[in-house]
Design a protein around this motif. Structure first.
Motif, PDB file in Angstrom:
ATOM      1  N   ASP A  16     105.528  56.289  55.964  1.00 17.17           N
ATOM      2  CA  ASP A  16     105.551  56.014  54.529  1.00 17.17           C
ATOM      3  C   ASP A  16     105.210  54.551  54.241  1.00 17.17           C
ATOM      4  O   ASP A  16     104.371  54.250  53.389  1.00 17.17           O
ATOM      5  CB  ASP A  16     106.938  56.359  53.966  1.00 17.17           C
ATOM      6  N   GLU A  17     105.814  53.659  54.978  1.00 14.71           N
ATOM      7  CA  GLU A  17     105.582  52.230  54.755  1.00 14.71           C
ATOM      8  C   GLU A  17     104.152  51.835  55.091  1.00 14.71           C
ATOM      9  O   GLU A  17     103.526  51.043  54.374  1.00 14.71           O
ATOM     10  CB  GLU A  17     106.561  51.412  55.615  1.00 14.71           C
ATOM     11  N   THR A  18     103.625  52.388  56.168  1.00 18.21           N
ATOM     12  CA  THR A  18     102.272  52.033  56.606  1.00 18.21           C
ATOM     13  C   THR A  18     101.233  52.460  55.586  1.00 18.21           C
ATOM     14  O   THR A  18     100.345  51.671  55.209  1.00 18.21           O
ATOM     15  CB  THR A  18     101.964  52.664  57.975  1.00 18.21           C
ATOM     16  N   ILE A  19     101.335  53.693  55.115  1.00 17.89           N
ATOM     17  CA  ILE A  19     100.287  54.180  54.212  1.00 17.89           C
ATOM     18  C   ILE A  19     100.366  53.512  52.846  1.00 17.89           C
ATOM     19  O   ILE A  19      99.333  53.336  52.169  1.00 17.89           O
ATOM     20  CB  ILE A  19     100.341  55.721  54.080  1.00 17.89           C
ATOM     21  N   LYS A  20     101.542  53.090  52.419  1.00 21.95           N
ATOM     22  CA  LYS A  20     101.666  52.459  51.106  1.00 21.95           C
ATOM     23  C   LYS A  20     101.080  51.046  51.076  1.00 21.95           C
ATOM     24  O   LYS A  20     100.840  50.501  50.002  1.00 21.95           O
ATOM     25  CB  LYS A  20     103.134  52.452  50.657  1.00 21.95           C
ATOM     26  N   LYS A  21     100.833  50.490  52.242  1.00 18.75           N
ATOM     27  CA  LYS A  21     100.151  49.194  52.298  1.00 18.75           C
ATOM     28  C   LYS A  21      98.632  49.363  52.191  1.00 18.75           C
ATOM     29  O   LYS A  21      97.920  48.414  51.887  1.00 18.75           O
ATOM     30  CB  LYS A  21     100.480  48.479  53.612  1.00 18.75           C
ATOM     31  N   ILE A  22      98.154  50.562  52.468  1.00 14.61           N
ATOM     32  CA  ILE A  22      96.709  50.819  52.570  1.00 14.61           C
ATOM     33  C   ILE A  22      96.189  51.585  51.360  1.00 14.61           C
ATOM     34  O   ILE A  22      95.203  51.187  50.741  1.00 14.61           O
ATOM     35  CB  ILE A  22      96.400  51.594  53.865  1.00 14.61           C
ATOM     36  N   TYR A  23      96.822  52.691  51.031  1.00 14.00           N
ATOM     37  CA  TYR A  23      96.422  53.476  49.865  1.00 14.00           C
ATOM     38  C   TYR A  23      97.044  52.861  48.619  1.00 14.00           C
ATOM     39  O   TYR A  23      98.263  52.677  48.555  1.00 14.00           O
ATOM     40  CB  TYR A  23      96.850  54.930  50.034  1.00 14.00           C
ATOM     41  N   ARG A  24      96.201  52.581  47.610  1.00 15.08           N
ATOM     42  CA  ARG A  24      96.656  51.830  46.445  1.00 15.08           C
ATOM     43  C   ARG A  24      96.437  52.593  45.132  1.00 15.08           C
ATOM     44  O   ARG A  24      95.555  52.290  44.333  1.00 15.08           O
ATOM     45  CB  ARG A  24      95.930  50.487  46.411  1.00 15.08           C
ATOM     46  N   PRO A  25      97.257  53.610  44.894  1.00 15.77           N
ATOM     47  CA  PRO A  25      97.152  54.327  43.618  1.00 15.77           C
ATOM     48  C   PRO A  25      97.478  53.455  42.409  1.00 15.77           C
ATOM     49  O   PRO A  25      97.104  53.795  41.290  1.00 15.77           O
ATOM     50  CB  PRO A  25      98.151  55.481  43.780  1.00 15.77           C
ATOM     51  N   PRO A  84      90.368  52.439  57.369  1.00 15.59           N
ATOM     52  CA  PRO A  84      91.380  51.480  56.914  1.00 15.59           C
ATOM     53  C   PRO A  84      92.769  51.813  57.440  1.00 15.59           C
ATOM     54  O   PRO A  84      93.593  50.922  57.664  1.00 15.59           O
ATOM     55  CB  PRO A  84      91.314  51.589  55.387  1.00 15.59           C
ATOM     56  N   ILE A  85      93.022  53.112  57.663  1.00 14.73           N
ATOM     57  CA  ILE A  85      94.332  53.542  58.154  1.00 14.73           C
ATOM     58  C   ILE A  85      94.519  53.088  59.597  1.00 14.73           C
ATOM     59  O   ILE A  85      95.576  52.534  59.955  1.00 14.73           O
ATOM     60  CB  ILE A  85      94.472  55.069  58.028  1.00 14.73           C
ATOM     61  N   ALA A  86      93.513  53.283  60.422  1.00 11.84           N
ATOM     62  CA  ALA A  86      93.609  52.840  61.819  1.00 11.84           C
ATOM     63  C   ALA A  86      93.750  51.329  61.906  1.00 11.84           C
ATOM     64  O   ALA A  86      94.526  50.809  62.715  1.00 11.84           O
ATOM     65  CB  ALA A  86      92.374  53.297  62.594  1.00 11.84           C
ATOM     66  N   ALA A  87      93.000  50.617  61.053  1.00 12.16           N
ATOM     67  CA  ALA A  87      93.072  49.153  61.066  1.00 12.16           C
ATOM     68  C   ALA A  87      94.470  48.666  60.725  1.00 12.16           C
ATOM     69  O   ALA A  87      94.939  47.649  61.258  1.00 12.16           O
ATOM     70  CB  ALA A  87      92.053  48.577  60.078  1.00 12.16           C
ATOM     71  N   GLY A  88      95.161  49.396  59.854  1.00 12.91           N
ATOM     72  CA  GLY A  88      96.522  49.016  59.478  1.00 12.91           C
ATOM     73  C   GLY A  88      97.581  49.526  60.433  1.00 12.91           C
ATOM     74  O   GLY A  88      98.684  48.977  60.501  1.00 12.91           O
ATOM     75  N   ALA A  89      97.239  50.580  61.192  1.00 14.10           N
ATOM     76  CA  ALA A  89      98.210  51.185  62.113  1.00 14.10           C
ATOM     77  C   ALA A  89      98.123  50.612  63.518  1.00 14.10           C
ATOM     78  O   ALA A  89      98.941  50.928  64.372  1.00 14.10           O
ATOM     79  CB  ALA A  89      98.008  52.698  62.161  1.00 14.10           C
ATOM     80  N   GLY A  90      97.098  49.768  63.769  1.00 17.98           N
ATOM     81  CA  GLY A  90      97.011  49.099  65.063  1.00 17.98           C
ATOM     82  C   GLY A  90      96.087  49.740  66.060  1.00 17.98           C
ATOM     83  O   GLY A  90      96.099  49.375  67.237  1.00 17.98           O
ATOM     84  N   PHE A  91      95.249  50.696  65.640  1.00 13.91           N
ATOM     85  CA  PHE A  91      94.296  51.305  66.558  1.00 13.91           C
ATOM     86  C   PHE A  91      92.911  50.722  66.300  1.00 13.91           C
ATOM     87  O   PHE A  91      92.399  50.756  65.186  1.00 13.91           O
ATOM     88  CB  PHE A  91      94.250  52.824  66.389  1.00 13.91           C
ATOM     89  N   ASP A  94      97.605  62.335  51.832  1.00 17.10           N
ATOM     90  CA  ASP A  94      96.322  62.445  52.522  1.00 17.10           C
ATOM     91  C   ASP A  94      96.240  61.434  53.663  1.00 17.10           C
ATOM     92  O   ASP A  94      95.804  61.755  54.771  1.00 17.10           O
ATOM     93  CB  ASP A  94      95.163  62.205  51.544  1.00 17.10           C
ATOM     94  N   GLY A  95      96.662  60.208  53.377  1.00 18.46           N
ATOM     95  CA  GLY A  95      96.638  59.171  54.396  1.00 18.46           C
ATOM     96  C   GLY A  95      97.598  59.440  55.534  1.00 18.46           C
ATOM     97  O   GLY A  95      97.281  59.190  56.707  1.00 18.46           O
ATOM     98  N   VAL A  96      98.774  59.980  55.213  1.00 17.94           N
ATOM     99  CA  VAL A  96      99.755  60.290  56.255  1.00 17.94           C
ATOM    100  C   VAL A  96      99.202  61.347  57.215  1.00 17.94           C
ATOM    101  O   VAL A  96      99.457  61.295  58.423  1.00 17.94           O
ATOM    102  CB  VAL A  96     101.092  60.749  55.625  1.00 17.94           C
ATOM    103  N   TRP A  97      98.416  62.295  56.687  1.00 16.81           N
ATOM    104  CA  TRP A  97      97.829  63.315  57.566  1.00 16.81           C
ATOM    105  C   TRP A  97      97.005  62.659  58.667  1.00 16.81           C
ATOM    106  O   TRP A  97      97.085  63.054  59.833  1.00 16.81           O
ATOM    107  CB  TRP A  97      96.968  64.295  56.766  1.00 16.81           C
ATOM    108  N   PHE A  98      96.214  61.656  58.313  1.00 13.85           N
ATOM    109  CA  PHE A  98      95.414  60.972  59.327  1.00 13.85           C
ATOM    110  C   PHE A  98      96.308  60.276  60.353  1.00 13.85           C
ATOM    111  O   PHE A  98      96.023  60.288  61.551  1.00 13.85           O
ATOM    112  CB  PHE A  98      94.469  59.970  58.666  1.00 13.85           C
ATOM    113  N   LEU A  99      97.396  59.698  59.895  1.00 10.45           N
ATOM    114  CA  LEU A  99      98.326  59.062  60.820  1.00 10.45           C
ATOM    115  C   LEU A  99      98.922  60.084  61.787  1.00 10.45           C
ATOM    116  O   LEU A  99      99.093  59.807  62.982  1.00 10.45           O
ATOM    117  CB  LEU A  99      99.436  58.351  60.050  1.00 10.45           C
TER     118      LEU A  99
END
Length: 467
Positions: free
Chosen positions: A397-406, A114-121, A373-378
């Motif tokens: 910060d902005e990218t991961i907050k759209k994907i990870y939903r605590p 999901p992180i790659a899909a949101g980051a454009g890879f 955790d998500g930022v580490w993958f980025l």
């Protein structure tokens, strides 16, 4: 309200040798066949107004899909008014495509997907995760021949046993030998944005071995590589190793222990040693699904949190092994699954060691989707060129907050506290970022709030200027 407790476990488990008790997990009966035994038990679950009760979820045959199987088999989904079908998928790309296309309502997925899909890879989409499925659970295995050449380079204890963690330094002379013989050293991982890809890269690079870079022209990530990494689906790893197509791999369980069981390879390290208590898989839905069916999304998360907690309660792992060994789930031999799921891990054949945190499903706030955790993958995507250009600190910060939903996780957890399924102390007090840690095999410090500083701290990898 009454809970339907489907006692399929009783028929699935006939005896499995574990802690002085014998259990065996029969795989001849399917979940639907074993759900004929029904008992009633009072449930305190307060059902939400479910917008979509009929759901289909996907998974890959790995032990870390366990929360899905447990939530179904123990009736946690039914408690929430959800009627869930769980379908095994052929590979991670299929999982991703079917969730994006709406053929699956959600799925067990690699944290990086999901992180790659949101980051454009790769394929782009708006995906979210409200639930982290587990911590740790992976290993790096090499062929018997490679291990025989590595072993003299590994420090031994007073009993002559290898001292763990085993660093890739022991592999360096073997890679050089292959190179001098004109052979490329080939290793497998499960997907370009998998934890496994980043873990094996991290392990290699910590020893000065370049695992290669991704570029627009080389989407295999093999530019300047000392070791050629390629994709192999998890269940095919042992056979590919045995065939000599690859000389080692990084994968989740039970496919490292399967190599030991078959006598074709030796696990040399686990991802617990590469990054202590690292996040592994996540449960993913589309952003559209969570917006269209908000109560359903919270209910799904509730059931999965309960399943994660059950998995980490003492005495439940044997039953979990029985469930996972069923053909509709992982379907591997129960003895192989139990090797890691019950708090041990076997390296060289006969060298079984206690590893109580090899599979963690609830402890250490394992189910919470931490931004850090998500930022580490980025950072790893940028380090190896999957993100081709430098990004600002704010972008991470902005990218991961759209994907990870605590926020969804917190809604679910607070309801579980009200129902008595969780205690208030199970909800972490956090801004979503963990404290900086040096719990990596190379001792490098990671701070999720300083992604650029982290990227620049490595000898091997892309470097960025602060923006």
């Amino acid at each position: 309200m009454k809970k339907l407790n489907f006692n399929s476990v009783a028929k699935a488990i006939i005896g499995l040798a574990l802690s002085g008790l014998i259990y065996s997990c029969g795989s001849s009966k399917t979940s639907s066949e074993t759900q004929s035994d029904v008992t009633e038990e009072t449930s305190s679950t307060k059902q939400l107004d479910i917008e979509k009760p009929q759901l289909t979820f996907g998974f890959i045959k790995l032990t870390d899909m366990a929360p899905l199987a447990i939530a179904k088999e123990l009736g946690y989904f039914e408690d929430e008014g959800l009627f869930v079908t769980i379908e095994a998928q052929s590979n991670w790309k299929n999982v991703l495509d079917r969730v994006i296309d709406g053929q699956l309502d959600g799925s067990h997925m690699l944290a990086g997907q999901p992180i790659a899909a949101g980051a454009g890879f790769g394929r782009q989409a708006e995906l979210v995760t409200s639930f982290s499925m587990d911590l740790n659970g992976n290993g790096i295995t090499v062929s018997n021949d490679v291990w025989a050449k590595m072993k003299p380079n590994v420090p031994k204890d007073e009993n002559g046993k290898p001292i763990h963690p085993i660093k890739a330094d022991a592999l360096v002379p073997v890679i050089k030998e292959y190179k001098n013989d004109g052979k490329a050293f080939k290793m497998g991982m499960v997907f370009p944005v998998s934890t496994h890809n980043y873990e094996i890269r991290y392990w290699l690079a910590a020893a000065g071995v370049n695992p290669g870079f991704y570029t627009k022209e080389n989407i295999q990530g093999q530019v300047d590589a000392d070791v050629l990494l390629s994709v192999t689906p998890p269940p095919q790893m042992p056979a590919t190793l045995e065939a000599g197509t690859i000389y080692g791999y990084c994968v989740g369980e039970p496919w490292n222990q399967q190599a030991v069981f078959k006598g074709i390879g030796v696990p040399v390290t686990t991802n617990y040693d590469i990054w202590k208590n690292n996040p592994e898989k996540v449960f993913v839905m589309t952003k559209e699904f969570t917006e269209k069916y908000p109560n359903t999304s919270v209910a799904v998360t509730k059931a999965l949190i309960r399943a994660g907690k059950w998995l980490d309660e003492p005495g439940n792992r044997a039953k979990a092994v029985g469930i996972l060994s069923m053909p509709e789930y992982v379907g591997a031999d129960s003895v192989v699954i139990a090797n890691s799921m019950t708090g041990t891990f076997e390296f060289e054949k006969g060298d079984k060691r206690s590893m109580p945190d090899f599979n963690v499903f609830f402890r250490h706030n394992a189910t919470y989707p931490f931004y850090s955790d998500g930022v580490w993958f980025l950072t790893q995507m940028r380090r190896w060129g999957q993100i081709p250009t430098a990004k600002s600190k704010g972008w991470y910060d902005e990218t991961i907050k759209k994907i990870y939903r605590p926020d969804i996780w917190n809604q679910a957890a607070k309801l579980l506290v009200e129902e008595g399924h969780l205690s208030a102390s199970d909800i972490p007090e956090t801004d979503g970022y963990k404290a900086p840690t040096k719990d990596f095999i190379d001792g490098v410090s990671y701070d999720g709030k300083d992604p650029i500083g982290y990227i620049n701290s490595f000898q091997i990898g892309n470097k960025d200027e602060a923006m």
